[in-house]
Design a protein around this motif. Structure first.
Motif, PDB file in Angstrom:
ATOM      1  N   GLY A  81     -10.094 -23.336  23.337  1.00  0.00           N
ATOM      2  CA  GLY A  81     -10.873 -23.596  24.548  1.00  0.00           C
ATOM      3  C   GLY A  81     -10.954 -22.447  25.538  1.00  0.00           C
ATOM      4  O   GLY A  81     -11.456 -22.612  26.653  1.00  0.00           O
ATOM      5  N   LYS A  82     -10.497 -21.256  25.159  1.00  0.00           N
ATOM      6  CA  LYS A  82     -10.572 -20.114  26.091  1.00  0.00           C
ATOM      7  C   LYS A  82     -11.907 -19.394  25.949  1.00  0.00           C
ATOM      8  O   LYS A  82     -12.350 -19.115  24.833  1.00  0.00           O
ATOM      9  CB  LYS A  82      -9.456 -19.114  25.771  1.00  0.00           C
ATOM     10  CG  LYS A  82      -8.179 -19.382  26.521  1.00  0.00           C
ATOM     11  CD  LYS A  82      -7.210 -18.245  26.333  1.00  0.00           C
ATOM     12  CE  LYS A  82      -7.423 -17.201  27.414  1.00  0.00           C
ATOM     13  NZ  LYS A  82      -6.393 -16.180  27.429  1.00  0.00           N
ATOM     14  N   ILE A  83     -12.520 -19.098  27.078  1.00  0.00           N
ATOM     15  CA  ILE A  83     -13.786 -18.359  27.017  1.00  0.00           C
ATOM     16  C   ILE A  83     -13.515 -16.947  26.504  1.00  0.00           C
ATOM     17  O   ILE A  83     -12.592 -16.277  26.972  1.00  0.00           O
ATOM     18  CB  ILE A  83     -14.447 -18.288  28.414  1.00  0.00           C
ATOM     19  CG1 ILE A  83     -14.859 -19.691  28.858  1.00  0.00           C
ATOM     20  CG2 ILE A  83     -15.653 -17.350  28.402  1.00  0.00           C
ATOM     21  CD1 ILE A  83     -15.487 -19.769  30.222  1.00  0.00           C
ATOM     22  N   MET A  84     -14.316 -16.512  25.544  1.00  0.00           N
ATOM     23  CA  MET A  84     -14.110 -15.166  24.989  1.00  0.00           C
ATOM     24  C   MET A  84     -14.895 -14.142  25.814  1.00  0.00           C
ATOM     25  O   MET A  84     -16.035 -13.810  25.517  1.00  0.00           O
ATOM     26  CB  MET A  84     -14.501 -15.140  23.516  1.00  0.00           C
ATOM     27  CG  MET A  84     -13.578 -16.034  22.696  1.00  0.00           C
ATOM     28  SD  MET A  84     -13.899 -15.977  20.936  1.00  0.00           S
ATOM     29  CE  MET A  84     -13.232 -14.387  20.482  1.00  0.00           C
ATOM     30  N   ARG A  85     -14.230 -13.668  26.850  1.00  0.00           N
ATOM     31  CA  ARG A  85     -14.898 -12.770  27.798  1.00  0.00           C
ATOM     32  C   ARG A  85     -15.313 -11.446  27.167  1.00  0.00           C
ATOM     33  O   ARG A  85     -16.283 -10.834  27.584  1.00  0.00           O
ATOM     34  CB  ARG A  85     -13.965 -12.442  28.958  1.00  0.00           C
ATOM     35  CG  ARG A  85     -13.794 -13.582  29.870  1.00  0.00           C
ATOM     36  CD  ARG A  85     -12.612 -13.328  30.773  1.00  0.00           C
ATOM     37  NE  ARG A  85     -12.436 -14.527  31.528  1.00  0.00           N
ATOM     38  CZ  ARG A  85     -13.206 -14.847  32.545  1.00  0.00           C
ATOM     39  NH1 ARG A  85     -14.154 -14.050  32.936  1.00  0.00           N
ATOM     40  NH2 ARG A  85     -13.026 -15.975  33.179  1.00  0.00           N
ATOM     41  N   ARG A  86     -14.515 -11.022  26.189  1.00  0.00           N
ATOM     42  CA  ARG A  86     -14.839  -9.753  25.532  1.00  0.00           C
ATOM     43  C   ARG A  86     -16.260  -9.818  24.960  1.00  0.00           C
ATOM     44  O   ARG A  86     -17.046  -8.893  25.106  1.00  0.00           O
ATOM     45  CB  ARG A  86     -13.816  -9.513  24.416  1.00  0.00           C
ATOM     46  CG  ARG A  86     -14.004  -8.263  23.621  1.00  0.00           C
ATOM     47  CD  ARG A  86     -12.835  -8.083  22.641  1.00  0.00           C
ATOM     48  NE  ARG A  86     -12.567  -9.266  21.822  1.00  0.00           N
ATOM     49  CZ  ARG A  86     -13.234  -9.589  20.719  1.00  0.00           C
ATOM     50  NH1 ARG A  86     -14.217  -8.839  20.302  1.00  0.00           N
ATOM     51  NH2 ARG A  86     -12.908 -10.662  20.027  1.00  0.00           N
ATOM     52  N   LEU A  87     -16.596 -10.965  24.365  1.00  0.00           N
ATOM     53  CA  LEU A  87     -17.936 -11.123  23.806  1.00  0.00           C
ATOM     54  C   LEU A  87     -18.977 -11.102  24.918  1.00  0.00           C
ATOM     55  O   LEU A  87     -20.031 -10.500  24.790  1.00  0.00           O
ATOM     56  CB  LEU A  87     -18.054 -12.459  23.059  1.00  0.00           C
ATOM     57  CG  LEU A  87     -17.117 -12.711  21.904  1.00  0.00           C
ATOM     58  CD1 LEU A  87     -17.529 -13.965  21.148  1.00  0.00           C
ATOM     59  CD2 LEU A  87     -17.153 -11.520  20.960  1.00  0.00           C
ATOM     60  N   LEU A  88     -18.645 -11.764  26.016  1.00  0.00           N
ATOM     61  CA  LEU A  88     -19.602 -11.820  27.119  1.00  0.00           C
ATOM     62  C   LEU A  88     -19.821 -10.424  27.718  1.00  0.00           C
ATOM     63  O   LEU A  88     -20.931 -10.069  28.096  1.00  0.00           O
ATOM     64  CB  LEU A  88     -19.118 -12.793  28.196  1.00  0.00           C
ATOM     65  CG  LEU A  88     -19.083 -14.258  27.758  1.00  0.00           C
ATOM     66  CD1 LEU A  88     -18.570 -15.142  28.877  1.00  0.00           C
ATOM     67  CD2 LEU A  88     -20.456 -14.732  27.296  1.00  0.00           C
ATOM     68  N   ARG A  89     -18.738  -9.655  27.781  1.00  0.00           N
ATOM     69  CA  ARG A  89     -18.865  -8.274  28.301  1.00  0.00           C
ATOM     70  C   ARG A  89     -19.781  -7.461  27.397  1.00  0.00           C
ATOM     71  O   ARG A  89     -20.660  -6.744  27.875  1.00  0.00           O
ATOM     72  CB  ARG A  89     -17.488  -7.606  28.390  1.00  0.00           C
ATOM     73  CG  ARG A  89     -16.797  -7.837  29.732  1.00  0.00           C
ATOM     74  CD  ARG A  89     -15.621  -6.893  29.915  1.00  0.00           C
ATOM     75  NE  ARG A  89     -14.533  -7.192  29.001  1.00  0.00           N
ATOM     76  CZ  ARG A  89     -13.559  -8.073  29.279  1.00  0.00           C
ATOM     77  NH1 ARG A  89     -13.538  -8.691  30.452  1.00  0.00           N
ATOM     78  NH2 ARG A  89     -12.606  -8.302  28.408  1.00  0.00           N
ATOM     79  N   ASN A  90     -19.599  -7.603  26.095  1.00  0.00           N
ATOM     80  CA  ASN A  90     -20.484  -6.899  25.150  1.00  0.00           C
ATOM     81  C   ASN A  90     -21.931  -7.324  25.359  1.00  0.00           C
ATOM     82  O   ASN A  90     -22.833  -6.491  25.430  1.00  0.00           O
ATOM     83  CB  ASN A  90     -20.099  -7.217  23.697  1.00  0.00           C
ATOM     84  CG  ASN A  90     -18.794  -6.572  23.278  1.00  0.00           C
ATOM     85  OD1 ASN A  90     -18.119  -7.084  22.417  1.00  0.00           O
ATOM     86  ND2 ASN A  90     -18.440  -5.448  23.872  1.00  0.00           N
ATOM     87  N   LEU A  91     -22.109  -8.634  25.475  1.00  0.00           N
ATOM     88  CA  LEU A  91     -23.478  -9.146  25.624  1.00  0.00           C
ATOM     89  C   LEU A  91     -24.109  -8.683  26.926  1.00  0.00           C
ATOM     90  O   LEU A  91     -25.260  -8.262  26.961  1.00  0.00           O
ATOM     91  CB  LEU A  91     -23.465 -10.685  25.582  1.00  0.00           C
ATOM     92  CG  LEU A  91     -23.190 -11.301  24.213  1.00  0.00           C
ATOM     93  CD1 LEU A  91     -22.808 -12.762  24.346  1.00  0.00           C
ATOM     94  CD2 LEU A  91     -24.419 -11.150  23.314  1.00  0.00           C
ATOM     95  N   ALA A  92     -23.328  -8.722  28.002  1.00  0.00           N
ATOM     96  CA  ALA A  92     -23.874  -8.345  29.315  1.00  0.00           C
ATOM     97  C   ALA A  92     -24.306  -6.883  29.321  1.00  0.00           C
ATOM     98  O   ALA A  92     -25.298  -6.519  29.945  1.00  0.00           O
ATOM     99  CB  ALA A  92     -22.820  -8.584  30.405  1.00  0.00           C
ATOM    100  N   SER A  93     -23.549  -6.035  28.621  1.00  0.00           N
ATOM    101  CA  SER A  93     -23.905  -4.621  28.664  1.00  0.00           C
ATOM    102  C   SER A  93     -24.890  -4.255  27.557  1.00  0.00           C
ATOM    103  O   SER A  93     -25.200  -3.095  27.354  1.00  0.00           O
ATOM    104  CB  SER A  93     -22.647  -3.757  28.580  1.00  0.00           C
ATOM    105  OG  SER A  93     -21.932  -4.115  27.417  1.00  0.00           O
TER     106      SER A  93
END
Ligand code: PRX
Length: 656
Positions: A620-632
């Motif tokens: 249930g932890k948000i995978m921020r690393r993926l979001l950072r990749n996506l955002a950039s």
């Protein structure tokens, strides 16, 4: 232009020596001298700091113990009695500096004012007496929510004079953010202004205070002291609100500085961390006085003839240490500027440098990158020949910006002093000493004497040259924060337990990744926690997420930093909506406004992306690393096998 990556700075081989003439006249003249100081401090830190405390500061009573270290809690100059307002003012009145400019203020629109040490002392004593008259006693906390006007510094010094810890809240924070800080600090009084000038507008500061205090929102606040600045019409609540210019006439200008215990709290300054709630960083009197004094003296080589300009706001630690306390303790002339570069006046910084003949100039990489965009014509149209040293702080500086700063602003004659430090450290930690250190563009070079810094792994073991790791400090230093206000456990957890203590020695870690090259130079790579750095301002992603989910339309929010050419990073928010809400441009704008209302304009998301679901691990932890990749806009790298629902990633990718 981009933020430095390990690859780009690894290739950086340029080396710049201090100009010979600069070294000859500097406080610290050579690398040999630096090494001697460094070695001496390392061998016997207590002796090193005690000698400086004796020589550089005035004490009402000498300490019994230099350092009491019960990890992670430090006490410096235990038993000593001191007052930083005395060291910043009174002691200079006995010298020729009495009639020297202490503060030069360049205001907006077109105002200016100079206060000599004698004049500043007079106003500080008056404000201290007004605070006493309004019932403020030693130990009471005072909130300061001010524009960049001399009264902001006067208020800080007046609090310090009577022993009332101040908590300065940056004037760009919203009423909600102000309220939370005043509540946590249990402030008894707030000092504010009717308003302030920011860029080409006015900011209604008093109105924000009214909102924060409405409905008994901050029960401890009994009085509000209001400085008249914009002269716009404001409401004054009878019995609670008082005009400074009226009360000033009713008090004497005699107010002896209260002898404070060296470890008495001087101020609380709130800063963002990895939780939704900013933490109150506590600094105490004697150690902070010494550390802000020494770092400015040696790293910026402050001399009696200098006009020193730090462009920060007094609402941040940089303003505390290097507009107010450090310069005044040294008897220097500190320039304070109310304005900011903007479309209608992009060259205003260079006008100020020319007008006052500024010698030492200290700003942030984000400002430098903005100047590069505006073109060389603006600085070239002004006489900047008075400058002799340039400083930078707040985030890693990319080598291109460093080189531009040196060439265009510094005319290839000014050493560049890249200072790495934090709200928590009180003053510079890693920095060149300009008469001694050879600099490399993008590196903050070496530790200040007395600071033992290392790059380590999670077990506290030093990593090899050029390997990334965690930047830690090994021995306590006088300017270090003492605790998180009212929360010593949070202090221990946040700063001292991420990296395992090594050989019984506690390691201070406050969130930065770094590497050391083969010559021992430090290269700070940026935060490794959930803190982002927007134009040199620290912001916790959780803080923005809490602000977003407090809006009824938002079910879940995840915030990451997206690289930005000028600001370093910008807020990128992924948002899942409550069932009854549909995505729309109007809702995007509404959510942006909501974040501004909850925190302030610095936290405004640059982009908000709606998504049906967040990429989460099975636990249930948000995978921020993926979001950072996506955002950039980068490819999603690394392991995605723990992702619970892989289709979420496909959808998000399509969306971005
Ligand atoms: O990530 C580092 C960055 O700013 C953080 C501290 O932020 P704050 O407490 O708001 O203080 C800012 C002004 C002292 C650090 O953890 N930082 C600050 N200076 C530098 C830097 N990163 C790289 N190089 C610097 N010179």
């Amino acid at each position: 232009m981009s933020q430095p990556t390990i690859e780009s700075v690894l290739k950086e081989k340029r080396l710049f020596s201090p100009p010979a003439e600069f070294s000859q006249n500097a406080h610290i003249k050579s690398m040999e001298e630096y090494s001697q100081l460094y070695d001496k401090a390392k061998a016997d830190p207590q002796q090193f700091w005690a000698e400086l405390a004796e020589k550089e500061l005035d004490w009402f009573e000498k300490w019994d113990t230099v350092l009491d270290w019960q990890p992670p809690f430090a006490k410096w100059f235990v038993g000593g009695k001191i007052n930083i307002s005395y060291n910043c003012l009174d002691r200079h009145l006995k010298t020729w500096r009495k009639n020297k400019a202490a503060l030069i203020w360049e205001g907006e629109p077109g105002d200016s004012r100079t206060l000599t040490y004698a004049q500043l002392h007079r106003e500080v004593c008056q404000m201290a007496n007004v605070l006493k008259k309004l019932g403020v006693q030693k130990g009471d906390r005072v909130g300061i929510y001010m524009p960049m006007i001399p009264e902001a510094a006067i208020a800080m010094l007046a609090c310090a004079r009577i022993g009332a810890p101040h908590t300065v809240v940056f004037g760009g924070f919203s009423s909600e953010a102000l309220k939370n800080r005043l509540l946590d600090a249990e402030a008894k009084l707030v000092i504010t202004a009717d308003g302030g000038f920011r860029k080409d507008k006015t900011v209604p500061l008093k109105q924000q205070v009214d909102l924060a205090l409405a409905n008994n929102g901050v029960p401890n606040v009994e009085n509000v002291l209001v400085v008249q600045r914009t002269k716009e019409k404001i409401e004054m609540e009878s019995g609670r609100d008082h005009w400074w210019h009226e009360l000033q006439l009713t008090v004497s200008a005699d107010c002896p500085a209260e002898p404070m215990d060296s470890e008495d709290m001087l101020f609380i300054l709130y800063t963002s961390g990895t939780t939704g709630k900013p933490k109150g960083v506590v600094h105490t009197t004697g150690g902070y006085n010494l550390y802000s004094h020494m770092t400015l003296k040696w790293a910026f080589d402050i001399q009696d003839t200098d006009i020193f300009w730090c462009t920060a706001d007094v609402g941040w630690i940089t303003g505390h240490s290097y507009i107010v306390y450090g310069p005044l303790s040294n008897g220097a002339t500190s320039l304070m500027y109310e304005g900011a570069p903007r479309k209608s006046n992009p060259g205003c910084f260079w006008d100020v440098v020319e007008k006052y003949g500024v010698n030492i100039f200290y700003t942030a990489p984000t400002a430098i990158r903005a100047f590069i965009k505006m073109g060389e014509e603006l600085p070239k149209a002004r006489d900047l020949s008075s400058l002799r040293l340039l400083g930078t702080v707040g985030e890693p500086i990319n080598p291109e910006a460093w080189m531009w700063y040196q060439r265009v602003i510094g005319g290839d004659r000014c050493p560049i002093v890249d200072t790495w430090w934090q709200t928590e450290t009180g003053g510079f930690m890693l920095t060149p000493l300009p008469g001694a250190t050879q600099t490399k563009p993008g590196s903050c070079t070496f530790p200040f004497p007395g600071i033992i810094a290392e790059v380590v792994d999670l077990d506290g073991n030093p990593v090899a040259d050029n390997q990334g790791g965690y930047l830690v400090i090994k021995h306590p230093w006088p300017g270090m924060m003492r605790t998180v206000y009212k929360n010593p456990e949070r202090f221990r957890r946040t700063y001292w337990e991420h990296i395992a203590p090594k050989d019984g020695q506690y390691l201070y870690f406050a969130g930065d990744g770094a590497r050391q090259d083969e010559d021992g130079y430090f290269w700070v790579m940026g935060r490794v926690d959930d803190v982002i750095n927007i134009s040199g301002h620290r912001l916790g992603t959780m803080e923005v997420e809490s602000a977003l989910v407090s809006h009824p339309a938002v079910a879940e929010a995840a915030v990451v930093g997206k690289p930005d050419e000028v600001k370093g990073e910008e807020v990128f928010a992924f948002v899942t909506l409550e069932g009854s809400y549909d995505p729309s441009d109007d809702l995007v704008n509404e959510l942006k406004q909501h974040v501004i209302k909850e925190i302030g304009a610095i936290a405004r998301p640059g982009e908000i992306r709606f998504t049906d679901a967040m990429p989460k691990t099975r636990s249930g932890k948000i995978m921020r690393r993926l979001l950072r990749n996506l955002a950039s806009g980068q490819e999603v790298v690394g392991d995605t096998s723990t992702l619970e629902d892989r289709s979420v990633l496909e959808k998000l990718r399509g969306g971005v």
